[in-house]
Write a protein that holds these residues in place. Structure first.
Motif, PDB file in Angstrom:
ATOM      1  N   GLU A  59      -1.865 -13.830  20.418  1.00 31.40           N
ATOM      2  CA  GLU A  59      -1.555 -14.346  21.751  1.00 31.40           C
ATOM      3  C   GLU A  59      -0.090 -14.109  22.086  1.00 31.40           C
ATOM      4  O   GLU A  59       0.248 -13.741  23.214  1.00 31.40           O
ATOM      5  N   LYS A  60       0.783 -14.318  21.112  1.00 29.17           N
ATOM      6  CA  LYS A  60       2.207 -14.083  21.315  1.00 29.17           C
ATOM      7  C   LYS A  60       2.475 -12.606  21.617  1.00 29.17           C
ATOM      8  O   LYS A  60       3.219 -12.279  22.550  1.00 29.17           O
ATOM      9  N   LEU A  61       1.866 -11.723  20.837  1.00 31.25           N
ATOM     10  CA  LEU A  61       2.029 -10.286  21.085  1.00 31.25           C
ATOM     11  C   LEU A  61       1.482  -9.897  22.459  1.00 31.25           C
ATOM     12  O   LEU A  61       2.086  -9.086  23.170  1.00 31.25           O
ATOM     13  N   ALA A  62       0.359 -10.477  22.824  1.00 29.53           N
ATOM     14  CA  ALA A  62      -0.252 -10.168  24.122  1.00 29.53           C
ATOM     15  C   ALA A  62       0.664 -10.580  25.267  1.00 29.53           C
ATOM     16  O   ALA A  62       0.837  -9.829  26.238  1.00 29.53           O
ATOM     17  N   ARG A  63       1.256 -11.766  25.170  1.00 29.85           N
ATOM     18  CA  ARG A  63       2.188 -12.210  26.207  1.00 29.85           C
ATOM     19  C   ARG A  63       3.431 -11.327  26.238  1.00 29.85           C
ATOM     20  O   ARG A  63       3.916 -10.958  27.307  1.00 29.85           O
ATOM     21  N   PHE A  65       3.866  -8.210  25.385  1.00 31.10           N
ATOM     22  CA  PHE A  65       3.687  -6.822  25.802  1.00 31.10           C
ATOM     23  C   PHE A  65       2.696  -6.640  26.957  1.00 31.10           C
ATOM     24  O   PHE A  65       2.287  -5.516  27.242  1.00 31.10           O
ATOM     25  N   GLY A  66       2.300  -7.709  27.600  1.00 29.22           N
ATOM     26  CA  GLY A  66       1.407  -7.582  28.750  1.00 29.22           C
ATOM     27  C   GLY A  66       0.020  -7.102  28.387  1.00 29.22           C
ATOM     28  O   GLY A  66      -0.593  -6.331  29.128  1.00 29.22           O
ATOM     29  N   LEU A  67      -0.492  -7.569  27.254  1.00 30.25           N
ATOM     30  CA  LEU A  67      -1.801  -7.127  26.779  1.00 30.25           C
ATOM     31  C   LEU A  67      -2.851  -8.239  26.832  1.00 30.25           C
ATOM     32  O   LEU A  67      -3.908  -8.112  26.220  1.00 30.25           O
ATOM     33  N   ARG A  68      -2.582  -9.311  27.542  1.00 34.12           N
ATOM     34  CA  ARG A  68      -3.497 -10.463  27.536  1.00 34.12           C
ATOM     35  C   ARG A  68      -4.892 -10.085  28.014  1.00 34.12           C
ATOM     36  O   ARG A  68      -5.887 -10.427  27.379  1.00 34.12           O
ATOM     37  N   LYS A  69      -4.974  -9.395  29.130  1.00 34.39           N
ATOM     38  CA  LYS A  69      -6.286  -9.026  29.672  1.00 34.39           C
ATOM     39  C   LYS A  69      -7.046  -8.124  28.692  1.00 34.39           C
ATOM     40  O   LYS A  69      -8.225  -8.349  28.419  1.00 34.39           O
ATOM     41  N   GLU A  70      -6.350  -7.140  28.167  1.00 34.06           N
ATOM     42  CA  GLU A  70      -6.978  -6.203  27.226  1.00 34.06           C
ATOM     43  C   GLU A  70      -7.452  -6.921  25.962  1.00 34.06           C
ATOM     44  O   GLU A  70      -8.564  -6.693  25.493  1.00 34.06           O
ATOM     45  N   PHE A  71      -6.617  -7.791  25.403  1.00 37.23           N
ATOM     46  CA  PHE A  71      -6.995  -8.516  24.194  1.00 37.23           C
ATOM     47  C   PHE A  71      -8.148  -9.468  24.465  1.00 37.23           C
ATOM     48  O   PHE A  71      -9.033  -9.632  23.614  1.00 37.23           O
ATOM     49  N   ARG A  72      -8.177 -10.102  25.613  1.00 36.96           N
ATOM     50  CA  ARG A  72      -9.289 -10.999  25.941  1.00 36.96           C
ATOM     51  C   ARG A  72     -10.584 -10.224  26.122  1.00 36.96           C
ATOM     52  O   ARG A  72     -11.648 -10.640  25.653  1.00 36.96           O
ATOM     53  N   GLU A  73     -10.512  -9.098  26.819  1.00 34.78           N
ATOM     54  CA  GLU A  73     -11.711  -8.286  27.033  1.00 34.78           C
ATOM     55  C   GLU A  73     -12.306  -7.788  25.714  1.00 34.78           C
ATOM     56  O   GLU A  73     -13.512  -7.624  25.606  1.00 34.78           O
ATOM     57  N   ASN A  74     -11.446  -7.552  24.737  1.00 32.79           N
ATOM     58  CA  ASN A  74     -11.909  -7.045  23.449  1.00 32.79           C
ATOM     59  C   ASN A  74     -12.145  -8.134  22.411  1.00 32.79           C
ATOM     60  O   ASN A  74     -12.403  -7.827  21.246  1.00 32.79           O
ATOM     61  N   GLY A  75     -12.041  -9.391  22.809  1.00 31.40           N
ATOM     62  CA  GLY A  75     -12.353 -10.498  21.912  1.00 31.40           C
ATOM     63  C   GLY A  75     -11.319 -10.741  20.827  1.00 31.40           C
ATOM     64  O   GLY A  75     -11.633 -11.340  19.804  1.00 31.40           O
ATOM     65  N   ILE A  76     -10.105 -10.297  21.040  1.00 23.36           N
ATOM     66  CA  ILE A  76      -9.056 -10.503  20.040  1.00 23.36           C
ATOM     67  C   ILE A  76      -8.440 -11.881  20.208  1.00 23.36           C
ATOM     68  O   ILE A  76      -8.121 -12.535  19.221  1.00 23.36           O
ATOM     69  N   ILE A  77      -8.280 -12.319  21.444  1.00 20.15           N
ATOM     70  CA  ILE A  77      -7.805 -13.681  21.706  1.00 20.15           C
ATOM     71  C   ILE A  77      -8.783 -14.393  22.607  1.00 20.15           C
ATOM     72  O   ILE A  77      -9.599 -13.774  23.253  1.00 20.15           O
TER      73      ILE A  77
END
Length: 77
Positions: A59-63, A65-77
């Motif tokens: 979640e920290k990495l996603a915030r 680097f702007g990857l929240r949507k991508e990580f959520r779509e792929n079930g990482i967060i």
């Protein structure tokens, strides 16, 4: 440091030789780490706490680097 240099060189070649900023390189490393973690998830025997800590980390990495949507779509967060 040697492994990082090899990784960066391979990555620059992969994207057509374009020069990337440190931010772009770190963003791609975060993305690749998440992909590898997801790919090898079934090989890990994680406790609930360890799983929770990995989720916080991604979640920290996603915030960052702007990857929240991508990580959520792929079930990482």
């Amino acid at each position: 440091m040697g492994k990082l240099k090899v990784y960066i060189t391979k990555f620059i070649r992969k994207i057509g030789g374009k020069i990337m900023t440190k931010y772009q390189i770190e963003k791609e490393k975060a993305r690749q780490e998440a992909i590898e973690w997801q790919r090898n998830f079934d090989e890990h025997n994680l406790s609930w706490y360890e799983l929770y800590m990995q989720q916080i980390r991604f979640e920290k990495l996603a915030r960052q680097f702007g990857l929240r949507k991508e990580f959520r779509e792929n079930g990482i967060i």
